[in-house]
Write an enzyme that holds these catalytic residues in place. Structure first.
Site, PDB file in Angstrom:
ATOM      1  N   MET A 120       0.844  -1.188   0.000  1.00 52.60           N
ATOM      2  CA  MET A 120       0.000   0.000   0.000  1.00 52.60           C
ATOM      3  C   MET A 120       0.883   1.241   0.000  1.00 52.60           C
ATOM      4  O   MET A 120       1.645   1.464   0.946  1.00 52.60           O
ATOM      5  CB  MET A 120      -0.910   0.005   1.233  1.00 52.60           C
ATOM      6  CG  MET A 120      -1.898  -1.150   1.266  1.00 52.60           C
ATOM      7  SD  MET A 120      -2.909  -1.130   2.782  1.00 52.60           S
ATOM      8  CE  MET A 120      -1.700  -1.718   3.975  1.00 52.60           C
ATOM      9  N   ILE A 178       1.785  -5.074   8.220  1.00 56.33           N
ATOM     10  CA  ILE A 178       3.213  -4.791   8.381  1.00 56.33           C
ATOM     11  C   ILE A 178       3.459  -3.290   8.243  1.00 56.33           C
ATOM     12  O   ILE A 178       3.074  -2.676   7.246  1.00 56.33           O
ATOM     13  CB  ILE A 178       4.043  -5.554   7.335  1.00 56.33           C
ATOM     14  CG1 ILE A 178       3.755  -7.060   7.426  1.00 56.33           C
ATOM     15  CG2 ILE A 178       5.532  -5.287   7.530  1.00 56.33           C
ATOM     16  CD1 ILE A 178       4.332  -7.861   6.284  1.00 56.33           C
ATOM     17  N   GLY A 208       1.406   4.299   4.567  1.00 63.16           N
ATOM     18  CA  GLY A 208       2.216   3.420   3.727  1.00 63.16           C
ATOM     19  C   GLY A 208       2.621   2.143   4.409  1.00 63.16           C
ATOM     20  O   GLY A 208       3.198   2.169   5.477  1.00 63.16           O
ATOM     21  N   SER A 209       2.338   1.000   3.823  1.00 62.34           N
ATOM     22  CA  SER A 209       2.558  -0.254   4.532  1.00 62.34           C
ATOM     23  C   SER A 209       2.334  -1.455   3.620  1.00 62.34           C
ATOM     24  O   SER A 209       2.280  -1.320   2.404  1.00 62.34           O
ATOM     25  CB  SER A 209       1.633  -0.318   5.746  1.00 62.34           C
ATOM     26  OG  SER A 209       0.329   0.108   5.385  1.00 62.34           O
ATOM     27  N   ARG A 210       2.139  -2.621   4.234  1.00 59.86           N
ATOM     28  CA  ARG A 210       1.983  -3.849   3.475  1.00 59.86           C
ATOM     29  C   ARG A 210       1.151  -4.860   4.263  1.00 59.86           C
ATOM     30  O   ARG A 210       1.164  -4.855   5.502  1.00 59.86           O
ATOM     31  CB  ARG A 210       3.366  -4.432   3.169  1.00 59.86           C
ATOM     32  CG  ARG A 210       3.380  -5.843   2.613  1.00 59.86           C
ATOM     33  CD  ARG A 210       4.786  -6.215   2.255  1.00 59.86           C
ATOM     34  NE  ARG A 210       5.045  -7.640   2.350  1.00 59.86           N
ATOM     35  CZ  ARG A 210       6.235  -8.187   2.172  1.00 59.86           C
ATOM     36  NH1 ARG A 210       7.275  -7.410   1.919  1.00 59.86           N
ATOM     37  NH2 ARG A 210       6.395  -9.479   2.270  1.00 59.86           N
TER      38      ARG A 210
END
Length: 250
Positions: A120, A178, A208-210
């Protein structure tokens, strides 16, 4: 027509509207706007004030929370996050999702499964959603680093939160939120024991991430590397009775 029900169940007139801003982000947008107004109003510094004001709009946009149309068939597993599919690989699930954790709640069976990683960016919606309907069996927070979430090692090194959901027929799906370079807080909306619907909001990750999703053994993904997907709407895979029996047998 006034008073008519508008929803995603085929009733009412469909129309576009501005997405809501999640309450978690409203305070950040207001703070950013207040900071921007200081150089504009007090010091008349337009060169600084206008970019800051524009940035405050970006903060509001980051926390947007649009409605989603969730597939209602029992076999579908939907994406828990908006973003780009950056990895599809076969591997063991995290140790924290396996077996019995001492609470008497069973975890995922051991053995290789398919992991789908969704990256993301700051431009994506960051509300995460339940991939299946069921009960939250585990919610495990693990402190860690803040390396680029697009790197494979982020799954083992970064700050993260593991979520395990069990469907009424025994199917279990695990996914990991994450944190990344910019993301510094994982915010859960649920707790162990909560019952969630498929596509229900379960948390967010700031800036912002995953998210990594672990499909049951024997499941074939229906998405491709490089594909952009939508949380609560994109079907990652379909799980039939044969896959469920195979997963339990393991």
């Amino acid at each position: 027509m006034a008073g008519e029900i508008l929803d995603n169940q085929g009733r009412g007139e469909a129309s576009w509207g501005w997405p809501a801003i999640h309450p978690e982000g409203r305070k950040y947008g207001v703070i950013a706007a207040a900071i921007a107004l200081v150089p504009l109003i007090i010091f008349d510094l337009e060169l600084i004030g206008w970019p800051l004001l524009f940035l405050s709009l970006g903060v509001f946009a980051f926390f947007r929370d649009p409605e989603r149309v969730v597939p209602q068939d029992d076999n579908s597993i939907v994406a828990p996050a908006d973003g780009l599919v950056t990895l599809i690989q076969t591997m063991e699930p995290p140790q924290e999702m396996l077996g019995n954790d001492g609470s008497g709640v069973p975890g995922l069976p051991s053995g290789p499964v398919t992991r789908i990683s969704i990256f993301m960016s700051v431009f994506d919606v960051h509300i995460n959603r339940a991939p299946i309907a069921g009960t939250i069996q585990r919610l495990v927070y693990i402190p860690g680093k803040f390396v680029n979430a697009d790197l494979d090692k982020a799954s083992e090194e970064n700050e993260r939160q593991l979520v395990l959901i069990e469907r009424t027929d025994g199917l279990m799906i695990g996914f990991t939120q994450i944190a990344g370079l910019v993301a510094r807080r994982i915010v859960p909306f649920v707790k162990p024991g909560d019952t969630v619907a498929k596509g229900q909001r379960v948390g967010l990750i700031r800036f912002g991430s995953r998210v990594d999703v672990y499909l049951p053994a024997g499941t074939q993904p229906k998405v491709l590397m490089g594909q952009r997907i939508v949380a609560g709407e994109t079907v990652l895979a379909e799980v039939g009775a044969s896959v469920l029996i195979e997963g339990i047998a393991q």
